[in-house]
Design a protein around this motif. Structure first.
Motif, PDB file in Angstrom:
ATOM      1  N   VAL A  87       0.853  -1.184   0.000  1.00 50.55           N
ATOM      2  CA  VAL A  87       0.000   0.000   0.000  1.00 50.55           C
ATOM      3  C   VAL A  87       0.889   1.235   0.000  1.00 50.55           C
ATOM      4  O   VAL A  87       1.833   1.331   0.796  1.00 50.55           O
ATOM      5  N   GLY A  88       0.590   2.189  -0.888  1.00 49.58           N
ATOM      6  CA  GLY A  88       1.339   3.438  -0.934  1.00 49.58           C
ATOM      7  C   GLY A  88       1.154   4.252   0.339  1.00 49.58           C
ATOM      8  O   GLY A  88       0.221   4.040   1.121  1.00 49.58           O
ATOM      9  N   ALA A  89       2.043   5.217   0.537  1.00 52.94           N
ATOM     10  CA  ALA A  89       2.152   5.945   1.804  1.00 52.94           C
ATOM     11  C   ALA A  89       0.913   6.742   2.193  1.00 52.94           C
ATOM     12  O   ALA A  89       0.721   7.044   3.371  1.00 52.94           O
ATOM     13  N   ALA A  90       0.053   7.083   1.262  1.00 48.93           N
ATOM     14  CA  ALA A  90      -1.166   7.824   1.604  1.00 48.93           C
ATOM     15  C   ALA A  90      -2.310   6.893   1.996  1.00 48.93           C
ATOM     16  O   ALA A  90      -3.405   7.357   2.305  1.00 48.93           O
ATOM     17  N   GLY A  91      -2.046   5.602   2.006  1.00 48.82           N
ATOM     18  CA  GLY A  91      -3.062   4.633   2.398  1.00 48.82           C
ATOM     19  C   GLY A  91      -2.781   4.082   3.774  1.00 48.82           C
ATOM     20  O   GLY A  91      -1.920   4.583   4.504  1.00 48.82           O
ATOM     21  N   GLU A  92      -3.506   3.029   4.126  1.00 48.19           N
ATOM     22  CA  GLU A  92      -3.294   2.360   5.410  1.00 48.19           C
ATOM     23  C   GLU A  92      -3.238   0.860   5.178  1.00 48.19           C
ATOM     24  O   GLU A  92      -3.721   0.348   4.171  1.00 48.19           O
ATOM     25  N   LYS A 123       2.144  -4.618   3.438  1.00 52.46           N
ATOM     26  CA  LYS A 123       2.942  -3.582   4.088  1.00 52.46           C
ATOM     27  C   LYS A 123       2.695  -2.254   3.408  1.00 52.46           C
ATOM     28  O   LYS A 123       2.183  -2.207   2.285  1.00 52.46           O
ATOM     29  N   LEU A 124       3.055  -1.171   4.098  1.00 54.65           N
ATOM     30  CA  LEU A 124       3.086   0.149   3.492  1.00 54.65           C
ATOM     31  C   LEU A 124       4.448   0.336   2.862  1.00 54.65           C
ATOM     32  O   LEU A 124       5.454  -0.132   3.411  1.00 54.65           O
ATOM     33  N   GLY A 125       4.499   1.043   1.732  1.00 52.23           N
ATOM     34  CA  GLY A 125       5.790   1.250   1.098  1.00 52.23           C
ATOM     35  C   GLY A 125       5.747   2.298   0.004  1.00 52.23           C
ATOM     36  O   GLY A 125       4.694   2.636  -0.527  1.00 52.23           O
ATOM     37  N   ALA A 126       6.924   2.772  -0.327  1.00 57.92           N
ATOM     38  CA  ALA A 126       7.119   3.754  -1.388  1.00 57.92           C
ATOM     39  C   ALA A 126       7.422   3.042  -2.703  1.00 57.92           C
ATOM     40  O   ALA A 126       7.615   1.824  -2.721  1.00 57.92           O
ATOM     41  N   PRO A 127       7.500   3.777  -3.817  1.00 52.05           N
ATOM     42  CA  PRO A 127       7.895   3.145  -5.073  1.00 52.05           C
ATOM     43  C   PRO A 127       9.195   2.374  -4.908  1.00 52.05           C
ATOM     44  O   PRO A 127      10.136   2.844  -4.265  1.00 52.05           O
ATOM     45  N   GLY A 128       9.228   1.175  -5.464  1.00 53.03           N
ATOM     46  CA  GLY A 128      10.404   0.333  -5.387  1.00 53.03           C
ATOM     47  C   GLY A 128      10.417  -0.601  -4.194  1.00 53.03           C
ATOM     48  O   GLY A 128      11.303  -1.456  -4.083  1.00 53.03           O
ATOM     49  N   THR A 129       9.450  -0.481  -3.292  1.00 54.72           N
ATOM     50  CA  THR A 129       9.381  -1.370  -2.132  1.00 54.72           C
ATOM     51  C   THR A 129       9.256  -2.813  -2.592  1.00 54.72           C
ATOM     52  O   THR A 129       8.530  -3.119  -3.537  1.00 54.72           O
ATOM     53  N   ARG A 130       9.966  -3.696  -1.915  1.00 54.29           N
ATOM     54  CA  ARG A 130       9.916  -5.119  -2.208  1.00 54.29           C
ATOM     55  C   ARG A 130       9.063  -5.807  -1.143  1.00 54.29           C
ATOM     56  O   ARG A 130       8.992  -5.360   0.003  1.00 54.29           O
ATOM     57  N   LEU A 131       8.421  -6.879  -1.529  1.00 55.93           N
ATOM     58  CA  LEU A 131       7.555  -7.634  -0.635  1.00 55.93           C
ATOM     59  C   LEU A 131       7.901  -9.112  -0.739  1.00 55.93           C
ATOM     60  O   LEU A 131       7.979  -9.651  -1.845  1.00 55.93           O
ATOM     61  N   ASP A 132       8.128  -9.760   0.396  1.00 54.30           N
ATOM     62  CA  ASP A 132       8.334 -11.207   0.420  1.00 54.30           C
ATOM     63  C   ASP A 132       6.975 -11.868   0.600  1.00 54.30           C
ATOM     64  O   ASP A 132       6.380 -11.794   1.678  1.00 54.30           O
ATOM     65  N   VAL A 133       6.468 -12.482  -0.458  1.00 51.86           N
ATOM     66  CA  VAL A 133       5.149 -13.117  -0.427  1.00 51.86           C
ATOM     67  C   VAL A 133       5.319 -14.570   0.021  1.00 51.86           C
ATOM     68  O   VAL A 133       6.026 -15.349  -0.625  1.00 51.86           O
ATOM     69  N   PRO A 134       4.672 -14.961   1.140  1.00 50.79           N
ATOM     70  CA  PRO A 134       4.803 -16.334   1.624  1.00 50.79           C
ATOM     71  C   PRO A 134       4.067 -17.312   0.722  1.00 50.79           C
ATOM     72  O   PRO A 134       3.061 -16.971   0.100  1.00 50.79           O
ATOM     73  N   ILE A 135       4.598 -18.539   0.673  1.00 56.68           N
ATOM     74  CA  ILE A 135       4.026 -19.586  -0.179  1.00 56.68           C
ATOM     75  C   ILE A 135       3.861 -20.851   0.655  1.00 56.68           C
ATOM     76  O   ILE A 135       4.761 -21.212   1.412  1.00 56.68           O
TER      77      ILE A 135
END
Length: 194
Positions: A87-92, A123-135
């Motif tokens: 979610v971008g920084a202006a969200g929750e 997670k909240l993050g800015a452009p380029g944020t990486r996310l580890d998606v569980p499998i």
């Protein structure tokens, strides 16, 4: 209900032949579908957001179908899955939770009779944020060989008023899985756990 406004999407597929041990005769495929949408709730608190999940369902199904096609098109070949949202920084963070139903049920629908809960992260993050998606395994969450994650992200997303929605699928266990536990071949698949 807000409209789903898509800015961009991507499909990423990895083929993993080995992790330092012997090469597998059949490489593991691990893929992710990412859609970047406008966050209709960005910049303000909105009490009632749950109805947006229904608006996201067609996108979830479209993403799941596209990801399955990128992995070869055979639902029986998919053994693992997961989902996530940045979610971008202006969200929750709660805006990312809106992806639980549309993302998870879309994959379960196209894969047939998948029993296990679809693991998730956000997670909240800015452009380029990486996310580890569980499998985890699609039919039994306790299949240890399929405990995995895929790191995803896009260089320009999410912007402050966007959400990056992610689906992940794999065609098998970690390439050199050998730490025991419930084997995929021994799954009963009755409760999504074993």
């Amino acid at each position: 209900m807000p409209e789903v406004v898509l800015r961009k999407r991507a499909i990423i597929v990895e083929e993993i032949f080995h992790e330092g041990g012997p090469a597998s005769p059949v490489p593991l495929k691990r893929g992710a579908a990412i859609s970047v949408i406008r966050n209709p709730f960005a910049g303000r608190y909105v009490e009632e957001i749950a109805s947006f999940m229904d608006d996201l369902k067609p996108l979830g199904l479209e993403m799941a179908k596209a990801l399955l096609a990128a992995l070869g098109g055979d639902p029986a070949s998919v053994e693992g899955y997961g989902k996530g949202a940045i979610v971008g920084a202006a969200g929750e963070l709660e805006h990312g939770a809106l992806w639980h139903v549309p993302g998870g049920y879309a994959m379960r629908e196209i894969l047939g009779d998948a029993k296990a809960i679809v693991p998730s992260t956000k997670k909240l993050g800015a452009p380029g944020t990486r996310l580890d998606v569980p499998i985890t395994h699609v039919n039994a969450s306790y299949v240890r060989s399929h405990f995995d994650a895929m790191e995803v992200g896009l260089s320009d997303a999410p912007k402050a008023d966007e959400i990056a929605l992610v689906l992940v699928m794999t065609t098998g266990p970690r390439i050199h899985a050998r730490v025991g536990g419930l084997a995929a071949g021994d799954v009963k698949g009755l409760d999504g756990l074993r």
